[in-house]
Design a protein around this motif. Structure first.
Motif, PDB file in Angstrom:
ATOM      1  N   TYR A  90       0.351   5.217  -2.515  1.00 43.86           N
ATOM      2  CA  TYR A  90       0.891   4.082  -1.651  1.00 43.86           C
ATOM      3  C   TYR A  90       2.146   3.775  -2.643  1.00 43.86           C
ATOM      4  CZ  TYR A  90      -3.659   3.287   0.907  1.00 43.86           C
ATOM      5  OH  TYR A  90      -4.535   3.345   1.506  1.00 43.86           O
TER       6      TYR A  90
ATOM      7  N   GLN B 248       0.624   0.218   2.004  1.00 44.82           N
ATOM      8  CA  GLN B 248      -0.871  -0.116   2.129  1.00 44.82           C
ATOM      9  C   GLN B 248      -0.917  -0.631   3.747  1.00 44.82           C
ATOM     10  OE1 GLN B 248      -2.000  -2.406  -1.250  1.00 44.82           O
ATOM     11  NE2 GLN B 248      -2.967  -0.873  -1.917  1.00 44.82           N
TER      12      GLN B 248
ATOM     13  N   ASP C 156      -2.799   1.425   6.342  1.00 47.31           N
ATOM     14  CA  ASP C 156      -3.901   1.019   6.879  1.00 47.31           C
ATOM     15  C   ASP C 156      -4.294   0.371   7.845  1.00 47.31           C
ATOM     16  OD1 ASP C 156      -4.117   2.838   4.345  1.00 47.31           O
ATOM     17  OD2 ASP C 156      -5.092   1.421   3.170  1.00 47.31           O
TER      18      ASP C 156
END
Ligand code: MN3
Length: 271
Positions: A82, A95, A99
């Motif tokens: 990341y 992130q 995600d």
């Protein structure tokens, strides 16, 4: 690889006859501009001369197998940590972007396709190129979430902690040919992406002859909807840059060059 491009070139060099079916509607929609939800950059040199039959190959040829995979779609892993791209993008943005946002497009795409078994083996790139062939109840979901899935899968691969520098090989030559120089290309790419109104993407794309163009797409529309092969793209949704850059999209774009993975971008062009 060269053979494929030559084959595409041969096909697109044929006399232009009426383009039929979904491709015709897409081309007309492109020419109609905003009425069809399509935003073409003033810098783009779209000719509307793409023929039906060439374009699915063109689009699919540009995609890595995992990106034109089939149902159920898996969220691709980032090819780096990341915090690997901080020369352009901060850790928290990476992130959340991967995600949450990319994961969201993936799960919504799967949910939309769940009850349409006849689409489970059809490559996503083919569905996006021939959107009008899909059942109407899944068309918008595939356009938005399938587009989001594939755009982000490409985006992660187009960047690298070892990125930056100059374009290579045949792509470097094509950039000089179609934009005058690398510096001129960079300026035009930044202006194109910086000029996207609202949420969308700025793209370097190729047509069936390998000619390079700049393109803006709104929302999660992919250049494949325009029968163009994505070569290099930058996400200009605020979720892609706002934590670090706030309203300064231009600063994000000028730092983007620090992480461009030119090896991968060259592959996108040559495949
Ligand atoms: Mn995004």
């Amino acid at each position: 690889m060269r053979a494929l491009f030559n084959a595409l070139k041969t096909t697109t060099d044929q006399p232009q006859t009426e383009v039929t079916g979904p491709s015709r509607r897409t081309v007309l929609g492109t020419l109609a501009g905003a009425a069809a939800g399509v935003v073409l950059s003033p810098l783009a040199k779209f000719t509307g001369s793409v023929q039906a039959g060439t374009t699915p190959e063109l689009a699919v040829a540009g995609m890595a197998p995992k990106m034109s995979g089939s149902y159920p779609y898996q969220l691709p892993s980032l090819p780096y940590d990341y915090d690997a791209l901080t020369a352009a993008i901060d850790t928290q943005t990476m992130q959340i972007h991967h995600d949450k946002h990319h994961a969201g497009y993936t799960s919504k795409l799967n949910a939309a396709l769940k009850d349409h078994a006849m689409l489970h083996d059809r490559p996503l790139a083919q569905m996006l190129v021939n959107l009008d062939e899909l059942p109407s109840e899944v068309r918008t979901a595939v356009r938005n979430n399938g587009g989001g899935y594939i755009n982000h899968a490409l985006f992660w691969e187009m960047m690298s902690p070892d990125g930056g520098g100059m374009p290579k090989g045949g792509l470097a030559e094509a950039i000089d040919r179609d934009f005058g120089s690398f510096d001129s290309f960079k300026q035009q790419f930044e202006a194109n992406a910086g000029g996207v109104f609202g949420s969308g993407w700025g793209w370097l794309v190729a047509d069936g002859n390998g000619k390079l163009e700049l393109l803006q797409t709104p929302n999660q529309d992919t250049p494949m909807l325009h029968h163009r092969k994505p070569i290099l793209g930058v996400d200009v949704w605020e979720h892609a840059y706002y934590l670090r850059y706030q309203n300064k999209r231009g600063d994000y774009l000028s730092n983007f060059w620090n992480v461009v993975n030119w090896d991968r971008v060259l592959q996108n062009y040559e495949v």
